[in-house]
Design a protein around this motif. Structure first.
Motif, PDB file in Angstrom:
ATOM      1  N   TYR A 201       0.866  -1.178   0.000  1.00 44.21           N
ATOM      2  CA  TYR A 201       0.000   0.000   0.000  1.00 44.21           C
ATOM      3  C   TYR A 201       0.909   1.238   0.000  1.00 44.21           C
ATOM      4  O   TYR A 201       1.333   1.724   1.047  1.00 44.21           O
ATOM      5  N   VAL A 202       1.198   1.744  -1.177  1.00 41.15           N
ATOM      6  CA  VAL A 202       2.228   2.770  -1.358  1.00 41.15           C
ATOM      7  C   VAL A 202       1.884   4.079  -0.650  1.00 41.15           C
ATOM      8  O   VAL A 202       2.769   4.810  -0.210  1.00 41.15           O
ATOM      9  N   HIS A 203       0.587   4.390  -0.533  1.00 39.32           N
ATOM     10  CA  HIS A 203       0.157   5.624   0.132  1.00 39.32           C
ATOM     11  C   HIS A 203      -0.502   5.344   1.480  1.00 39.32           C
ATOM     12  O   HIS A 203      -1.181   6.221   2.024  1.00 39.32           O
ATOM     13  N   GLY A 204      -0.295   4.144   2.017  1.00 36.57           N
ATOM     14  CA  GLY A 204      -0.928   3.802   3.281  1.00 36.57           C
ATOM     15  C   GLY A 204      -2.347   3.298   3.066  1.00 36.57           C
ATOM     16  O   GLY A 204      -2.818   3.164   1.936  1.00 36.57           O
ATOM     17  N   ALA A 205      -3.052   3.037   4.169  1.00 31.18           N
ATOM     18  CA  ALA A 205      -4.430   2.534   4.089  1.00 31.18           C
ATOM     19  C   ALA A 205      -5.087   2.686   5.453  1.00 31.18           C
ATOM     20  O   ALA A 205      -4.417   2.855   6.481  1.00 31.18           O
TER      21      ALA A 205
END
Length: 347
Positions: A201-205
């Motif tokens: 998850y490159v931008h977080g979650a």
């Protein structure tokens, strides 16, 4: 460029037995499930309904529903106030409004979400799992820039997907001879299984929280669904790892300040073979993703292994023209395909 059918290009790629195929999904992945929930229009309407003078003032002035652009404008305004010797009070007010907009955006994603994992039908889960297995089932990776739980839910529900997000538990009181029922287990912390990780998850979650020296993943409990537990943390002043505002450089700076996000971004920067994208349109503020792709293309110089191509899914003629206009930014071969030919959610 001619629009290709997804399955035609996938069949051609799969004939190259020595090539890994990876997937990058963006907001279009979630919008394909339900555009009334996961579109900027839905998020904008939610935030517009919040009774807050600062937010109402911002939304009444700007002429866009793109929150990245709005927050970028607020950051620029704060910089201009400083440059022209504006009052510290005004700059603080602008920065406070920006923070409020970010937290409201996160609350909107949280509140508009389907209530729990079982709201996603078995048919939708099965269809999405089949799509994901074209990549995960053959050794590829899946990268997501989305904050929502849809991908996470599919991975939880499907028994056919071999996946690893890098999180795991530690035994807190283990002694030889203990049964599993006697062991006290830690929360789910990232890092234990990162060597075999294939979901990023490159931008977080929403489920990921920064616990200082560690990143913890929120989970279901016997008394509450996952979204309830996430909301409880947020009500207590904790916020998920969540990269949204700013241009590509600012997003990358945010990524570099978190060990989990850095690991995911660096993994994207070192993939080999082919990257397929769905619902990710490489917009004005996504140059950090293009940079990661180009880094992957440069590794190994003229020899393998390195990233050789990116296949980008588009929905419209406008999308197609946009990709054609930025094709020169990529250091790999770019091909486009008809995103409507995928039907991820079986609708």
């Amino acid at each position: 460029m001619e629009l290709e059918n997804f399955f035609d290009l996938l069949q051609a790629l799969e004939k190259k037995n020595d090539r890994l195929i990876h997937l990058l999904v963006g907001n279009g992945f979630s919008m394909a499930y339900d555009s009334t929930i996961f579109s900027y229009n839905a998020l904008h309407s939610f935030i517009e309904s919040i009774d807050d003078p600062d937010l109402q003032k911002i939304l009444s002035v700007v002429e866009t529903k793109n929150f990245e652009l709005i927050m970028q404008q607020l950051d620029n305004l704060a910089s201009l106030v400083t440059a022209f010797d504006g009052t510290a009070e005004l700059k603080q007010q602008i920065e406070h409004a920006s923070k409020k907009l970010k937290s409201s955006l996160l609350n909107a994603v949280n509140s508009l979400h389907p209530e729990h994992v079982f709201k996603v039908s078995d048919e939708a889960v099965e269809s999405c799992a089949k799509f994901l297995n074209h990549f995960l089932g053959k050794g590829g990776y899946v990268f997501s820039t989305n904050y929502d739980l849809l991908l996470y839910w599919v991975l939880m529900r499907s028994s056919t997907i071999s996946h690893n997000d890098g999180f795991g538990r530690e035994a807190l009181n283990y002694e030889k001879g203990m049964t599993s029922d006697e062991i006290d287990w830690s929360d789910l912390y990232w890092g234990k299984h990162k060597d075999n990780q294939n979901i990023f998850y490159v931008h977080g979650a929403l489920p990921f929280f920064d616990a200082g020296s560690q990143v913890v993943k929120e989970e279901y409990s016997h008394s509450a669904y996952l979204l309830e537990n996430i909301s409880s943390r947020m009500d207590g002043g904790e916020y998920p790892i969540f990269v949204t505002a700013g241009n590509g450089e600012q997003k990358l700076a945010h990524i570099r300040h978190n060990q989990y996000l850095t690991f995911c971004y660096d993994k994207l920067s070192t993939i080999t073979g082919t990257l397929v994208t769905f619902g990710f349109m490489f917009g004005k503020y996504d140059h950090h993703i293009i940079d990661a792709i180009n880094k992957a293309a440069k590794q190994g110089m003229n020899a393998h292994p390195k990233l050789l191509s990116v296949y980008i899914g588009v929905y419209s003629d406008g999308d197609k023209k946009h990709i054609e206009s930025i094709q020169h930014l990529f250091k790999v071969k770019v091909r486009i395909f008809d995103a409507k030919s995928v039907n991820i959610w079986g609708k």
